[in-house]
Every structure is written in C-alpha cells, then in structure tokens.
Design a protein around this motif. Structure first.
Motif, PDB file in Angstrom:
ATOM      1  N   ARG A 118      -7.815   9.334  -8.062  1.00 31.22           N
ATOM      2  CA  ARG A 118      -8.593   9.368  -9.288  1.00 31.22           C
ATOM      3  C   ARG A 118      -8.342   8.030  -9.992  1.00 31.22           C
ATOM      4  O   ARG A 118      -7.189   7.683 -10.285  1.00 31.22           O
ATOM      5  CB  ARG A 118      -8.173  10.543 -10.176  1.00 31.22           C
ATOM      6  CG  ARG A 118      -8.433  11.905  -9.543  1.00 31.22           C
ATOM      7  CD  ARG A 118      -7.835  13.040 -10.380  1.00 31.22           C
ATOM      8  NE  ARG A 118      -8.378  13.071 -11.738  1.00 31.22           N
ATOM      9  CZ  ARG A 118      -9.530  13.647 -12.080  1.00 31.22           C
ATOM     10  NH1 ARG A 118     -10.265  14.251 -11.148  1.00 31.22           N
ATOM     11  NH2 ARG A 118      -9.949  13.644 -13.327  1.00 31.22           N
ATOM     12  N   ILE A 119      -9.407   7.266 -10.245  1.00 30.33           N
ATOM     13  CA  ILE A 119      -9.275   5.882 -10.696  1.00 30.33           C
ATOM     14  C   ILE A 119      -9.938   5.690 -12.055  1.00 30.33           C
ATOM     15  O   ILE A 119     -11.051   6.182 -12.285  1.00 30.33           O
ATOM     16  CB  ILE A 119      -9.923   4.924  -9.676  1.00 30.33           C
ATOM     17  CG1 ILE A 119      -9.327   5.143  -8.280  1.00 30.33           C
ATOM     18  CG2 ILE A 119      -9.748   3.468 -10.098  1.00 30.33           C
ATOM     19  CD1 ILE A 119     -10.124   4.459  -7.179  1.00 30.33           C
ATOM     20  N   SER A 148     -14.255   8.163  -0.771  1.00 30.43           N
ATOM     21  CA  SER A 148     -13.206   9.188  -0.774  1.00 30.43           C
ATOM     22  C   SER A 148     -12.460   9.239  -2.106  1.00 30.43           C
ATOM     23  O   SER A 148     -11.753  10.211  -2.397  1.00 30.43           O
ATOM     24  CB  SER A 148     -12.208   8.936   0.363  1.00 30.43           C
ATOM     25  OG  SER A 148     -11.578   7.678   0.207  1.00 30.43           O
ATOM     26  N   HIS A 149     -12.616   8.195  -2.921  1.00 30.55           N
ATOM     27  CA  HIS A 149     -11.972   8.160  -4.231  1.00 30.55           C
ATOM     28  C   HIS A 149     -12.999   8.476  -5.329  1.00 30.55           C
ATOM     29  O   HIS A 149     -14.201   8.388  -5.113  1.00 30.55           O
ATOM     30  CB  HIS A 149     -11.350   6.787  -4.485  1.00 30.55           C
ATOM     31  CG  HIS A 149     -10.421   6.347  -3.395  1.00 30.55           C
ATOM     32  ND1 HIS A 149      -9.308   7.061  -3.021  1.00 30.55           N
ATOM     33  CD2 HIS A 149     -10.456   5.256  -2.565  1.00 30.55           C
ATOM     34  CE1 HIS A 149      -8.684   6.440  -2.040  1.00 30.55           C
ATOM     35  NE2 HIS A 149      -9.368   5.352  -1.742  1.00 30.55           N
ATOM     36  N   SER A 186      -7.828  -3.155  -0.172  1.00 35.07           N
ATOM     37  CA  SER A 186      -7.019  -2.666   0.948  1.00 35.07           C
ATOM     38  C   SER A 186      -6.340  -1.352   0.586  1.00 35.07           C
ATOM     39  O   SER A 186      -6.256  -0.437   1.416  1.00 35.07           O
ATOM     40  CB  SER A 186      -5.961  -3.707   1.337  1.00 35.07           C
ATOM     41  OG  SER A 186      -6.553  -4.849   1.915  1.00 35.07           O
ATOM     42  N   ILE A 187      -5.839  -1.249  -0.644  1.00 36.50           N
ATOM     43  CA  ILE A 187      -5.236   0.004  -1.093  1.00 36.50           C
ATOM     44  C   ILE A 187      -6.263   1.134  -1.024  1.00 36.50           C
ATOM     45  O   ILE A 187      -5.987   2.215  -0.490  1.00 36.50           O
ATOM     46  CB  ILE A 187      -4.694  -0.142  -2.531  1.00 36.50           C
ATOM     47  CG1 ILE A 187      -3.475  -1.066  -2.552  1.00 36.50           C
ATOM     48  CG2 ILE A 187      -4.334   1.231  -3.117  1.00 36.50           C
ATOM     49  CD1 ILE A 187      -3.007  -1.435  -3.946  1.00 36.50           C
ATOM     50  N   LEU A 188      -7.461   0.884  -1.550  1.00 37.42           N
ATOM     51  CA  LEU A 188      -8.488   1.925  -1.580  1.00 37.42           C
ATOM     52  C   LEU A 188      -8.930   2.318  -0.170  1.00 37.42           C
ATOM     53  O   LEU A 188      -9.242   3.479   0.089  1.00 37.42           O
ATOM     54  CB  LEU A 188      -9.688   1.447  -2.397  1.00 37.42           C
ATOM     55  CG  LEU A 188      -9.408   1.114  -3.870  1.00 37.42           C
ATOM     56  CD1 LEU A 188     -10.689   0.699  -4.574  1.00 37.42           C
ATOM     57  CD2 LEU A 188      -8.746   2.285  -4.593  1.00 37.42           C
ATOM     58  N   ILE A 236       0.840  -1.202   0.000  1.00 36.37           N
ATOM     59  CA  ILE A 236       0.000   0.000   0.000  1.00 36.37           C
ATOM     60  C   ILE A 236       0.873   1.250   0.000  1.00 36.37           C
ATOM     61  O   ILE A 236       0.629   2.206  -0.744  1.00 36.37           O
ATOM     62  CB  ILE A 236      -0.949  -0.003   1.218  1.00 36.37           C
ATOM     63  CG1 ILE A 236      -1.956  -1.154   1.097  1.00 36.37           C
ATOM     64  CG2 ILE A 236      -1.678   1.342   1.346  1.00 36.37           C
ATOM     65  CD1 ILE A 236      -2.762  -1.401   2.364  1.00 36.37           C
ATOM     66  N   GLN A 237       1.919   1.234   0.822  1.00 34.62           N
ATOM     67  CA  GLN A 237       2.811   2.382   0.883  1.00 34.62           C
ATOM     68  C   GLN A 237       3.553   2.583  -0.436  1.00 34.62           C
ATOM     69  O   GLN A 237       3.799   3.718  -0.866  1.00 34.62           O
ATOM     70  CB  GLN A 237       3.816   2.224   2.016  1.00 34.62           C
ATOM     71  CG  GLN A 237       4.888   3.310   2.067  1.00 34.62           C
ATOM     72  CD  GLN A 237       4.318   4.714   2.132  1.00 34.62           C
ATOM     73  OE1 GLN A 237       3.217   4.903   2.661  1.00 34.62           O
ATOM     74  NE2 GLN A 237       5.041   5.687   1.620  1.00 34.62           N
ATOM     75  N   LEU A 238       3.905   1.509  -1.103  1.00 30.07           N
ATOM     76  CA  LEU A 238       4.570   1.618  -2.398  1.00 30.07           C
ATOM     77  C   LEU A 238       3.681   2.355  -3.396  1.00 30.07           C
ATOM     78  O   LEU A 238       4.141   3.248  -4.123  1.00 30.07           O
ATOM     79  CB  LEU A 238       4.909   0.224  -2.924  1.00 30.07           C
ATOM     80  CG  LEU A 238       5.542   0.158  -4.317  1.00 30.07           C
ATOM     81  CD1 LEU A 238       6.891   0.873  -4.332  1.00 30.07           C
ATOM     82  CD2 LEU A 238       5.705  -1.292  -4.765  1.00 30.07           C
ATOM     83  N   VAL A 239       2.406   2.010  -3.425  1.00 27.10           N
ATOM     84  CA  VAL A 239       1.469   2.675  -4.325  1.00 27.10           C
ATOM     85  C   VAL A 239       1.306   4.143  -3.917  1.00 27.10           C
ATOM     86  O   VAL A 239       1.333   5.041  -4.767  1.00 27.10           O
ATOM     87  CB  VAL A 239       0.105   1.944  -4.323  1.00 27.10           C
ATOM     88  CG1 VAL A 239      -0.935   2.747  -5.110  1.00 27.10           C
ATOM     89  CG2 VAL A 239       0.253   0.542  -4.910  1.00 27.10           C
ATOM     90  N   ARG A 240       1.155   4.383  -2.628  1.00 22.32           N
ATOM     91  CA  ARG A 240       0.977   5.757  -2.159  1.00 22.32           C
ATOM     92  C   ARG A 240       2.181   6.622  -2.500  1.00 22.32           C
ATOM     93  O   ARG A 240       2.035   7.757  -2.986  1.00 22.32           O
ATOM     94  CB  ARG A 240       0.727   5.766  -0.646  1.00 22.32           C
ATOM     95  CG  ARG A 240       0.523   7.161  -0.086  1.00 22.32           C
ATOM     96  CD  ARG A 240      -0.009   7.138   1.330  1.00 22.32           C
ATOM     97  NE  ARG A 240       0.912   6.517   2.260  1.00 22.32           N
ATOM     98  CZ  ARG A 240       0.609   6.249   3.539  1.00 22.32           C
ATOM     99  NH1 ARG A 240      -0.602   6.533   4.004  1.00 22.32           N
ATOM    100  NH2 ARG A 240       1.486   5.694   4.330  1.00 22.32           N
ATOM    101  N   SER A 241       3.377   6.099  -2.255  1.00 23.55           N
ATOM    102  CA  SER A 241       4.594   6.851  -2.554  1.00 23.55           C
ATOM    103  C   SER A 241       4.691   7.176  -4.039  1.00 23.55           C
ATOM    104  O   SER A 241       5.079   8.288  -4.427  1.00 23.55           O
ATOM    105  CB  SER A 241       5.814   6.043  -2.104  1.00 23.55           C
ATOM    106  OG  SER A 241       7.015   6.688  -2.454  1.00 23.55           O
TER     107      SER A 241
END
Length: 261
Positions: free
Chosen positions: A115-116, A139-140, A105-107, A33-38
């Motif tokens: 923005r998806i 929230s997305h 979990s990411i979402l 999750i942090q990898l995607v966020r970063s």
C-alpha cells in the motif's frame, strides 16, 4: 499493513562507508529490496535517505540537516559518492542505489503487495506518477497522494491524511533537505512502516523529465545530462557543488591521516 511471511533471501549488510560524519550502507540492490521487505513484514519503521554528493554537501553546510540524516538509513547515489567511498575507505559501493532505479526495482521485485502513498512534486506530476505505478506495477495499490506544495506548519494535517490511508510505503519527493526533514521531524506522527526520500522520482515517472541514455548512465555521467537539460536550476549544484564536494573530501582525508599520527 501487510504481515505476509517470506524467506529472507538476501543479506541486509551492516557495513558502511564513513564519509565525514555519515555512515552510508554498503548494500547490493537485492539487499536493499530485502531490507524494505523485512521492515514491511515486521512493521519495523525504516526511514531511508538516498545520498548523492549534493545531499552530503548540503548536510555539511547545515548541521541541523546533518542531524536529520544521521537518524536515517543512508544509501548511495551516483558516481560522486562512489568515488568518495573509494578515496576515503578504499573501496567502491557494490551498487548504485539511486532512487530513480531503486524504487522501481523495489516495486517490481519485493514479492509482496504494498500500500503506497505518494507525497511531493506538483499536483499534475504526482497524479501522473500515481497512474504510472498503477499501470506498471498493478500488484501494488496507491492508497493516497498529495502534492508537495504545503506549509511545513501544516504537517500534522498532512500526516493525518497519510495515516488514514494506512500505507506500508511512503515515497516523499520534495528534494533535499525538505523531504528528509519531513520524514524525521514527523516520524512520531506517521503510521507508516517505510518512508523513502525519492527526489525527482515523480518527475521521471510522469515523463516530464527525461532520463539519460543507458550508455550515459553506465559511465556515471547522468549528472551532466541533467545539467544540460536544466542548466539554470542545476548550475550551482553541479558546476559549483562538485569542486566544493571534492575539496571537502580532501579535508576529510587529511583529517584521517592526521589522526593516525
């Protein structure tokens, strides 16, 4: 695109399990999750392939697909890959990062609005997946969608449609190897930060395919549950594919041992 600054809370991890010519990241769920966020925050392109035994076997049979996978960040999915890691590298993965669980979990936990764009499945199912995300993860914002039934010669038009929406996250649900080939072969045309191949995720989100009970998932038998649901479509993948996969692992192990002498 989003540029909100947040603390890096989880290690990204550089360790990988070597399964044949592929290096699959050893990463916790929170690390993924942090990898995607970063990546979203820094606008650093990230292409993720979530690999199960079928994915690896397909790539071993198809050198061009193997080349595609080696250009992506590879995450593990399922008991077959976990056993392969234990057999070849001596340790299991810290988590099962199958897309059906990881993407929700990411979402839920990424902590920043995304923005998806949704690409893949049938028109009906992708619309239902859009509605599911909007209802469960408000929230997305789903900024666009398109079904996966298009000619690969039309990829430039598809990419242009995606770019108009300016998504942070592109979810591609077209199955292996089509979804990974689309991401990698069109990366130069795509103005999107993170792209993930998500397989049957939209079918699960739409409710058209039932997940295995939690007890079945916990013992690594979700593949058997899916086989019983769709025996004709999945017979070759599981009944034929599983023995072939473990035969391939045996050859990899033999080659490992041979190189030591």
């Amino acid at each position: 695109m989003l540029m909100q600054k947040v603390e890096t809370e989880f290690p990204l991890g550089n360790d990988g399990a070597e399964i044949g010519p592929f290096s699959i990241a050893r990463m916790t769920r929170l690390g993924a999750i942090q990898l995607v966020r970063s990546s979203v925050q820094t606008r650093k392109p990230l292409d993720i392939a979530i690999c199960n035994a079928h994915t690896i076997l397909t790539a071993l049979d198809d050198p061009s697909y193997a080349t595609t996978l080696r250009q992506m960040t590879l995450l593990n999915d399922g008991i077959g890959i976990d056993l392969a890691s234990r057999f070849l590298d001596g340790e299991f993965f810290p988590a099962n990062l199958n897309g059906t669980d990881l993407v929700p979990s990411i979402l839920e936990e990424i902590g920043i609005p995304l923005r998806i764009y949704l690409l893949g499945a049938s028109e009906h199912h992708v619309q239902l997946a859009k509605a599911h995300i909007e209802r469960v993860f408000p929230s997305h914002k789903v900024v666009g969608y398109r079904n996966g039934y298009f000619d690969m010669n039309d990829c430039s038009d598809v990419c242009a449609d995606i770019n108009i929406s300016k998504p942070d996250l592109l979810l591609v649900a077209m199955g292996n190897p089509r979804q990974e080939n689309f991401i990698v072969h069109n990366r130069a045309k795509l103005d999107v930060t993170v792209a993930i191949g998500v397989g049957a995720l939209f079918d699960f989100m739409s409710g058209s395919v039932m997940r295995a009970p939690k007890a079945v998932q916990s013992v690594g038998l979700e593949w058997l549950f899916r086989l019983l649901q769709e025996p004709r479509r999945l017979f070759r993948r599981y009944v034929v594919g599983i023995p072939r996969f473990f035969y391939a692992l045996a050859k990899m192990k033999f080659n490992q041992s041979h190189k030591k002498f």
